[in-house]
Design a protein around this motif. Structure first.
Motif, short mmCIF file in Angstrom:
data_model
loop_
_atom_site.label_atom_id
_atom_site.label_comp_id
_atom_site.label_asym_id
_atom_site.label_seq_id
_atom_site.Cartn_x
_atom_site.Cartn_y
_atom_site.Cartn_z
N GLU A 120 -14.10 54.96 68.32
CA GLU A 120 -15.31 54.78 69.13
C GLU A 120 -15.20 55.41 70.51
N ARG A 121 -16.33 55.82 71.04
CA ARG A 121 -16.39 56.47 72.36
C ARG A 121 -16.57 55.46 73.46
N ASN A 122 -17.45 54.49 73.23
CA ASN A 122 -17.73 53.49 74.24
C ASN A 122 -16.74 52.37 74.11
N MET A 123 -15.66 52.46 74.87
CA MET A 123 -14.62 51.49 74.66
C MET A 123 -14.61 50.46 75.77
N PHE B 228 -11.96 48.12 77.09
CA PHE B 228 -10.53 47.92 76.91
C PHE B 228 -10.14 46.44 76.78
N ARG B 229 -10.71 45.62 77.66
CA ARG B 229 -10.36 44.20 77.64
C ARG B 229 -10.69 43.55 76.31
N GLY B 230 -11.85 43.93 75.78
CA GLY B 230 -12.29 43.34 74.52
C GLY B 230 -11.47 43.88 73.36
N LEU B 231 -11.25 45.17 73.37
CA LEU B 231 -10.56 45.83 72.27
C LEU B 231 -9.13 45.33 72.12
N SER B 232 -8.48 45.09 73.26
CA SER B 232 -7.09 44.67 73.15
C SER B 232 -6.98 43.25 72.60
N SER B 233 -8.05 42.45 72.72
CA SER B 233 -8.04 41.15 72.02
C SER B 233 -8.39 41.35 70.57
N TRP B 234 -9.32 42.27 70.34
CA TRP B 234 -9.84 42.47 68.99
C TRP B 234 -8.78 42.96 68.02
N TRP C 269 -24.21 48.57 91.66
CA TRP C 269 -24.96 49.14 90.55
C TRP C 269 -24.02 49.54 89.41
N SER C 270 -22.85 50.10 89.74
CA SER C 270 -21.94 50.51 88.69
C SER C 270 -21.41 49.30 87.93
N LEU C 271 -21.32 48.14 88.60
CA LEU C 271 -20.89 46.93 87.91
C LEU C 271 -21.95 46.45 86.92
N VAL C 272 -23.22 46.53 87.34
CA VAL C 272 -24.30 46.13 86.44
C VAL C 272 -24.30 47.04 85.21
N LYS C 273 -24.14 48.34 85.45
CA LYS C 273 -24.10 49.29 84.34
C LYS C 273 -22.92 49.00 83.41
N TYR C 274 -21.78 48.68 84.04
CA TYR C 274 -20.57 48.35 83.29
C TYR C 274 -20.81 47.15 82.38
N ALA C 275 -21.46 46.12 82.93
CA ALA C 275 -21.72 44.90 82.17
C ALA C 275 -22.63 45.19 80.98
N VAL C 276 -23.74 45.87 81.23
CA VAL C 276 -24.70 46.14 80.16
C VAL C 276 -24.05 47.02 79.08
N LYS C 277 -23.33 48.02 79.52
CA LYS C 277 -22.70 48.95 78.60
C LYS C 277 -21.70 48.23 77.69
N ASN C 278 -20.92 47.34 78.29
CA ASN C 278 -19.88 46.69 77.51
C ASN C 278 -20.43 45.65 76.58
N ILE C 279 -21.48 44.96 77.00
CA ILE C 279 -22.09 43.99 76.10
C ILE C 279 -22.63 44.74 74.89
N LYS D 164 -26.86 54.62 72.25
CA LYS D 164 -25.42 54.44 72.02
C LYS D 164 -25.00 55.16 70.75
N ILE D 165 -25.80 55.00 69.69
CA ILE D 165 -25.47 55.66 68.43
C ILE D 165 -25.43 57.17 68.63
N TYR D 166 -26.40 57.64 69.36
CA TYR D 166 -26.48 59.05 69.67
C TYR D 166 -25.20 59.53 70.35
N GLU D 167 -24.74 58.72 71.32
CA GLU D 167 -23.51 59.10 72.02
C GLU D 167 -22.31 59.12 71.09
N GLU D 168 -22.23 58.10 70.22
CA GLU D 168 -21.10 58.04 69.29
C GLU D 168 -21.12 59.21 68.34
N VAL D 169 -22.32 59.54 67.90
CA VAL D 169 -22.46 60.59 66.88
C VAL D 169 -22.07 61.95 67.44
#
Ligand code: UDP
Ligand code: MG
Length: 310
Positions: free
Chosen positions: A176-179, A181-187, A212-222, A291-296
């Motif tokens: 995956e592209r949108n990683m 890290f904190r979640g993945l290392s538990s997963w 603003w970058s924190l808000v983006k970070y939160a939305v992106k990771n969720i 997101k799918i577009y980005e992954e693809v």
């Protein structure tokens, strides 16, 4: 050997300091180590500082060494972590902030636990250090949402963790592209334990995250980690449908009993409700489509312009 990955973005003042502090702690504990600085496209002279430390490491260190990886531009902390892990060669790897908010003394504790056989040693925050009230409460809200969405408790999690080579391999093999890290290392699972640490004050400079970058970070990771927001829409859609059904029956009864003129309010309400539901669902779907577009696209997560080591 213990590899320590240090993502660095505009950390000119912290590079040398990190080297000195980590070296002091680890050479005292007789742990051979490797520092992997990742220059995440810094705009200041972070890379020059890293090059200096590589030279200094050549002269000072025997068993240990310093390595530097430089991005062609700023790709963000998650990408820097990945690049650091990909370039680390130790049997155990630690990810650590180079502003020394993660205390280097904890490294020894983590290393001992790894020697005892743990494959993931998570650093959890005993205290969060100095943060503003707004920051603290939004971080809390974000983690509450994440915990709900993913079922993994992350309220005290940090990016400070030690991973065995096996774990690093699994993480690097994720396509995956949108990683997150904190979640993945538990997963990824594996034998896991925790060590507590107190977040220290930043040594030099300021936090690299704007509001603003924190808000983006939160939305992106969720979104990167769960599809729960999409289910919200489904539930909301279901509820609105029930409401619409009741209103529909009522409207029909009114029509057949000859009171239909008053239906105006109902029409407006229906329009509003359905309109808004459709809008939000489209918005959320659009987000996932993006997101799918980005992954693809399968673009690389980062581009390295230079690698150096002592
Ligand atoms: N960082 C990075 N790329 C970025 C932003 C931050 O590599 O785009 C690094 C930064 O250099 C530091 C770590 O991530 O080593 C944590 O950043 P910071 O201290 O600014 O965050 P905070 O501690 O305030 O959460
Ligand atoms: Mg910090």
């Amino acid at each position: 050997m213990l590899s320590i990955v240090l993502p660095s973005y505009n950390e000119s003042g912290n590079i040398k300091n990190a080297y000195i502090e980590i070296k002091k702690v680890l050479s005292q504990a007789k742990i051979p180590f490797e520092l992997v600085y990742v220059n995440d496209g810094s705009k200041d002279d972070t890379w020059t500082r890293i090059e200096e430390i590589i030279e200094q490491g050549k002269a000072e260190l025997e068993q240990s060494r310093v390595k530097g990886v430089s991005f062609s531009r700023n790709f963000g902390k998650e990408a820097a972590i990945l690049a650091g892990l990909a370039n680390a060669s130790g049997e155990a790897c630690v990810v650590m902030d180079c502003d020394m908010q993660h205390p280097p003394e904890t490294l020894v504790e983590m290393y001992r636990l790894w020697q005892e056989g743990y494959e993931v040693v998570e650093g959890v925050k005993r205290t969060r250090g100095k943060e503003s009230l707004v920051y603290k409460s939004s971080a809390k809200l974000f983690y509450r949402l994440m915990t709900k969405a993913t079922g993994i408790d992350m309220s005290r999690a940090s990016d400070f963790k030690l991973m065995d080579r096996k774990v690093v391999k699994s993480i690097l093999s994720m396509p995956e592209r949108n990683m997150f890290f904190r979640g993945l290392s538990s997963w990824v699972g594996y034998k896991k334990t925790e060590v507590e640490f107190d977040v220290r004050e930043r040594e030099f400079g300021t936090s690299k995250w704007s509001k603003w970058s924190l808000v983006k970070y939160a939305v992106k990771n969720i979104a990167a980690f769960s599809t729960v927001p999409m289910q919200f829409v489904t539930v909301a859609g279901g509820l609105t449908f029930i409401g619409a059904l009741i209103l529909g029956i009522q409207t029909l009864i009114r029509y057949f009993t000859g009171h239909a003129v008053q239906g105006f309010t109902t029409v407006i309400l229906l329009l509003l409700i359905i309109g808004s539901v459709i809008m939000t669902s489209l918005g959320i779907m659009g987000y996932y489509l993006a997101k799918i577009y980005e992954e693809v696209k399968r673009r690389p997560v980062y581009i390295i312009s230079e690698v150096k080591e002592s």
